[in-house]
Design a protein around this motif. Structure first.
Motif, PDB file in Angstrom:
ATOM      1  N   ASN A   7       2.579 -44.181  18.561  1.00 11.07           N
ATOM      2  CA  ASN A   7       1.190 -43.980  18.145  1.00 11.07           C
ATOM      3  C   ASN A   7       0.652 -42.632  18.591  1.00 11.07           C
ATOM      4  OD1 ASN A   7       0.668 -46.930  17.330  1.00 11.07           O
ATOM      5  ND2 ASN A   7       1.515 -47.111  19.368  1.00 11.07           N
ATOM      6  N   ILE A   8       1.546 -41.709  18.947  1.00  8.78           N
ATOM      7  CA  ILE A   8       1.078 -40.473  19.569  1.00  8.78           C
ATOM      8  C   ILE A   8       0.274 -39.602  18.605  1.00  8.78           C
ATOM      9  CG2 ILE A   8       1.818 -38.375  20.761  1.00  8.78           C
ATOM     10  CD1 ILE A   8       3.936 -39.946  22.117  1.00  8.78           C
ATOM     11  N   GLY A   9       0.554 -39.720  17.316  1.00  8.91           N
ATOM     12  CA  GLY A   9      -0.202 -38.957  16.326  1.00  8.91           C
ATOM     13  C   GLY A   9      -1.684 -39.287  16.307  1.00  8.91           C
ATOM     14  N   ASP A  10      -2.057 -40.416  16.913  1.00  8.71           N
ATOM     15  CA  ASP A  10      -3.466 -40.812  16.958  1.00  8.71           C
ATOM     16  C   ASP A  10      -4.254 -40.053  18.028  1.00  8.71           C
ATOM     17  OD1 ASP A  10      -2.833 -42.666  15.040  1.00  8.71           O
ATOM     18  OD2 ASP A  10      -2.610 -44.318  16.455  1.00  8.71           O
ATOM     19  N   PHE A  11      -3.543 -39.293  18.871  1.00  6.90           N
ATOM     20  CA  PHE A  11      -4.193 -38.616  19.997  1.00  6.90           C
ATOM     21  C   PHE A  11      -4.261 -37.113  19.758  1.00  6.90           C
ATOM     22  CE2 PHE A  11      -2.568 -42.596  21.530  1.00  6.90           C
ATOM     23  CZ  PHE A  11      -3.602 -43.077  22.306  1.00  6.90           C
ATOM     24  N   GLY A  12      -5.394 -36.535  20.109  1.00  6.12           N
ATOM     25  CA  GLY A  12      -5.558 -35.097  19.942  1.00  6.12           C
ATOM     26  C   GLY A  12      -6.263 -34.483  21.129  1.00  6.12           C
ATOM     27  N   MET A  13      -6.204 -33.166  21.174  1.00  3.18           N
ATOM     28  CA  MET A  13      -6.880 -32.420  22.232  1.00  3.18           C
ATOM     29  C   MET A  13      -8.183 -31.838  21.730  1.00  3.18           C
ATOM     30  SD  MET A  13      -4.315 -30.071  24.445  1.00  3.18           S
ATOM     31  CE  MET A  13      -5.611 -29.480  25.549  1.00  3.18           C
ATOM     32  N   ASP A  14      -8.963 -31.331  22.663  1.00  8.91           N
ATOM     33  CA  ASP A  14     -10.220 -30.674  22.362  1.00  8.91           C
ATOM     34  C   ASP A  14     -10.121 -29.237  22.869  1.00  8.91           C
ATOM     35  OD1 ASP A  14     -12.984 -29.827  22.630  1.00  8.91           O
ATOM     36  OD2 ASP A  14     -13.536 -31.928  22.452  1.00  8.91           O
ATOM     37  N   THR A  15     -10.611 -28.284  22.102  1.00 12.55           N
ATOM     38  CA  THR A  15     -10.543 -26.877  22.520  1.00 12.55           C
ATOM     39  C   THR A  15     -11.275 -26.615  23.834  1.00 12.55           C
ATOM     40  OG1 THR A  15     -12.452 -26.384  21.112  1.00 12.55           O
ATOM     41  CG2 THR A  15     -10.264 -25.873  20.211  1.00 12.55           C
ATOM     42  N   ILE A  16     -12.216 -27.484  24.210  1.00 11.57           N
ATOM     43  CA  ILE A  16     -13.001 -27.231  25.433  1.00 11.57           C
ATOM     44  C   ILE A  16     -12.163 -27.259  26.705  1.00 11.57           C
ATOM     45  CG2 ILE A  16     -15.317 -27.899  24.659  1.00 11.57           C
ATOM     46  CD1 ILE A  16     -14.107 -30.520  26.571  1.00 11.57           C
ATOM     47  N   PRO A 225      -6.571 -38.437  30.698  1.00 17.53           N
ATOM     48  CA  PRO A 225      -6.296 -39.845  30.983  1.00 17.53           C
ATOM     49  C   PRO A 225      -5.002 -39.993  31.783  1.00 17.53           C
ATOM     50  CG  PRO A 225      -7.025 -39.606  28.735  1.00 17.53           C
ATOM     51  CD  PRO A 225      -6.867 -38.207  29.276  1.00 17.53           C
ATOM     52  N   GLY A 226      -5.095 -40.769  32.865  1.00 16.06           N
ATOM     53  CA  GLY A 226      -3.925 -40.984  33.705  1.00 16.06           C
ATOM     54  C   GLY A 226      -3.858 -40.044  34.893  1.00 16.06           C
ATOM     55  N   GLU A 227      -4.739 -39.040  34.940  1.00 18.13           N
ATOM     56  CA  GLU A 227      -4.721 -38.091  36.059  1.00 18.13           C
ATOM     57  C   GLU A 227      -5.773 -38.422  37.114  1.00 18.13           C
ATOM     58  OE1 GLU A 227      -3.140 -33.979  33.953  1.00 18.13           O
ATOM     59  OE2 GLU A 227      -5.282 -34.179  34.298  1.00 18.13           O
ATOM     60  N   ALA A 239      -6.412 -50.497  24.979  1.00 13.63           N
ATOM     61  CA  ALA A 239      -5.791 -51.760  24.547  1.00 13.63           C
ATOM     62  C   ALA A 239      -6.823 -52.667  23.879  1.00 13.63           C
ATOM     63  CB  ALA A 239      -5.148 -52.468  25.739  1.00 13.63           C
ATOM     64  N   ARG A 240      -8.026 -52.660  24.434  1.00 10.21           N
ATOM     65  CA  ARG A 240      -9.105 -53.500  23.914  1.00 10.21           C
ATOM     66  C   ARG A 240      -9.531 -53.029  22.513  1.00 10.21           C
ATOM     67  NH1 ARG A 240     -12.507 -56.581  27.779  1.00 10.21           N
ATOM     68  NH2 ARG A 240     -13.673 -57.920  26.392  1.00 10.21           N
ATOM     69  N   LEU A 241      -9.669 -51.711  22.363  1.00 17.11           N
ATOM     70  CA  LEU A 241     -10.046 -51.161  21.060  1.00 17.11           C
ATOM     71  C   LEU A 241      -8.967 -51.441  20.017  1.00 17.11           C
ATOM     72  CD1 LEU A 241     -11.558 -47.766  22.255  1.00 17.11           C
ATOM     73  CD2 LEU A 241     -12.803 -49.556  21.030  1.00 17.11           C
ATOM     74  N   SER A 274      -0.474 -37.310  28.772  1.00 17.08           N
ATOM     75  CA  SER A 274      -1.457 -38.388  28.607  1.00 17.08           C
ATOM     76  C   SER A 274      -1.272 -39.099  27.271  1.00 17.08           C
ATOM     77  CB  SER A 274      -2.882 -37.832  28.669  1.00 17.08           C
ATOM     78  OG  SER A 274      -3.158 -37.339  29.946  1.00 17.08           O
ATOM     79  N   ALA A 275      -1.030 -38.312  26.218  1.00 15.17           N
ATOM     80  CA  ALA A 275      -0.821 -38.896  24.891  1.00 15.17           C
ATOM     81  C   ALA A 275       0.413 -39.790  24.884  1.00 15.17           C
ATOM     82  CB  ALA A 275      -0.688 -37.795  23.843  1.00 15.17           C
ATOM     83  N   GLN A 276       1.456 -39.356  25.558  1.00 17.13           N
ATOM     84  CA  GLN A 276       2.687 -40.170  25.618  1.00 17.13           C
ATOM     85  C   GLN A 276       2.444 -41.466  26.363  1.00 17.13           C
ATOM     86  OE1 GLN A 276       5.339 -37.009  27.153  1.00 17.13           O
ATOM     87  NE2 GLN A 276       6.701 -37.619  25.507  1.00 17.13           N
ATOM     88  N   TRP A 277       1.737 -41.355  27.496  1.00 14.76           N
ATOM     89  CA  TRP A 277       1.445 -42.550  28.277  1.00 14.76           C
ATOM     90  C   TRP A 277       0.637 -43.560  27.449  1.00 14.76           C
ATOM     91  CZ3 TRP A 277      -3.629 -43.352  30.895  1.00 14.76           C
ATOM     92  CH2 TRP A 277      -3.692 -44.608  31.526  1.00 14.76           C
ATOM     93  N   LEU A 278      -0.437 -43.070  26.812  1.00 15.88           N
ATOM     94  CA  LEU A 278      -1.300 -43.975  26.049  1.00 15.88           C
ATOM     95  C   LEU A 278      -0.616 -44.485  24.780  1.00 15.88           C
ATOM     96  CD1 LEU A 278      -4.625 -42.029  26.507  1.00 15.88           C
ATOM     97  CD2 LEU A 278      -4.185 -44.335  27.349  1.00 15.88           C
ATOM     98  N   GLY A 279       0.049 -43.580  24.067  1.00 18.52           N
ATOM     99  CA  GLY A 279       0.653 -43.957  22.788  1.00 18.52           C
ATOM    100  C   GLY A 279       1.887 -44.825  22.941  1.00 18.52           C
TER     101      GLY A 279
END
Length: 297
Positions: A7-16, A225-227, A239-241, A274-279
């Motif tokens: 599901n990693i494609g569902d995660f993205g970064m923010d330029t900030i 996330p995860g840090e 998981a809830r979402l 973080s994306a790997q962990w969550l996805g």
């Protein structure tokens, strides 16, 4: 190499989260493995060669634009202040449209000049959604945890439901959710089709002692996330979402002064972890916490 396993494609970064010019940010994000990026207005207007050059750089990167941010202090104003904000909103929508971006993020007003009258807030959100319809743009309304009237997502959801526009939905930011200690059970009342964006971040301490500390933490001390110390809560939220039926984007909304002083690829790799962990771990339900993953290595 197929970066989009699971599901990693569902995660993205923010330029900030990144320092430097837009092109360098786009390159670092893409090379880390991401397929999408969240952009801010300053990415476009701050480009040395102007807005058209910024839009061209985004198109050339091949990254999908998750969303465009952020319209602030919009709802609840009257008279010339309202007219001024409508003008700002039109400008933001035009930039969003130029990027082929389908989502504008709006956060709840902190203005002392804004009315707390529910009908006024609903009317303004409906008006904003109307302005966005011809451009095929969705509006995600997010509760800022220091918002004047709306500071928790159930309140934002209530306004979204009352405004009842097909292109108006909810933006969720885990930071604000944890800062206000809003129970995750409240998510059960949401329609997953009306959650337009989920932004995720962690931070390094459990208790926030004041509104000012909350603002400072949000703007300077978030981590991926995860840090931080909220890994279990973040895993539970995602998981809830997912169980609720949410299948939209997750963007890492990480304001961090330290990351602004690190090489871009280093920061982007942290986000990718973080994306790997969550996805892979959280959404596939094996859920080891990130510190345990690190120990195994």
């Amino acid at each position: 190499m197929n970066h989009n396993s699971g599901n990693i494609g569902d995660f993205g970064m923010d330029t900030i989260s990144l320092a430097g010019p837009l092109e360098a940010k786009l390159k670092a994000v893409r090379e880390a493995g991401f397929t999408q990026i969240m952009l801010a207005a300053r990415d476009l207007v701050g480009h040395p060669d102007g807005m058209e050059a910024a839009v061209a750089a985004v198109r050339a990167s091949g990254l999908r634009v998750t969303g465009f941010q952020v319209l602030r202090d919009f709802e609840g104003l009257s008279g010339h202040l309202h007219a001024y904000k409508i003008d700002i909103a039109k400008s933001m929508l035009a930039m969003c449209h130029a990027l082929d971006c389908r989502l504008l993020l709006v956060c709840s007003s902190t203005s002392v000049h804004a009315s707390g009258d529910t009908q006024a807030l609903v009317k303004d959100l409906r008006k904003l959604a109307m302005l966005a319809i011809p451009m095929n743009i969705k509006v995600a309304y997010e509760a800022l945890s220091w918002g004047r009237t709306v500071n928790e997502f159930p309140q934002a959801w209530d306004l979204v439901c009352q405004a009842d526009m097909p292109n108006l939905g909810l933006g969720l930011d885990s930071f604000h959710l944890f800062a206000t200690n809003t129970p995750l059970d409240e998510l059960e009342m949401l329609d997953p089709q009306k959650i337009f964006l989920v932004q995720l971040a962690d931070f390094m301490w459990l208790d926030i002692k004041s509104v000012q500390e909350r603002i400072d933490t949000a703007r300077h001390f978030r981590v991926f996330p995860g840090e931080g110390v909220h890994s279990e809560a973040l895993a539970a939220l995602v998981a809830r979402l997912h169980a609720l039926g949410y299948r939209g984007d997750y963007s890492f909304e990480v304001f961090n002064d330290d990351y602004q002083q690190m090489p871009l690829p280093t920061v982007a790799r942290r986000a990718w972890r973080s994306a790997q962990w969550l996805g892979e771990d959280v959404l596939r339900r094996s859920v080891p916490l990130p510190n345990q993953i690190r120990l195994k290595r």
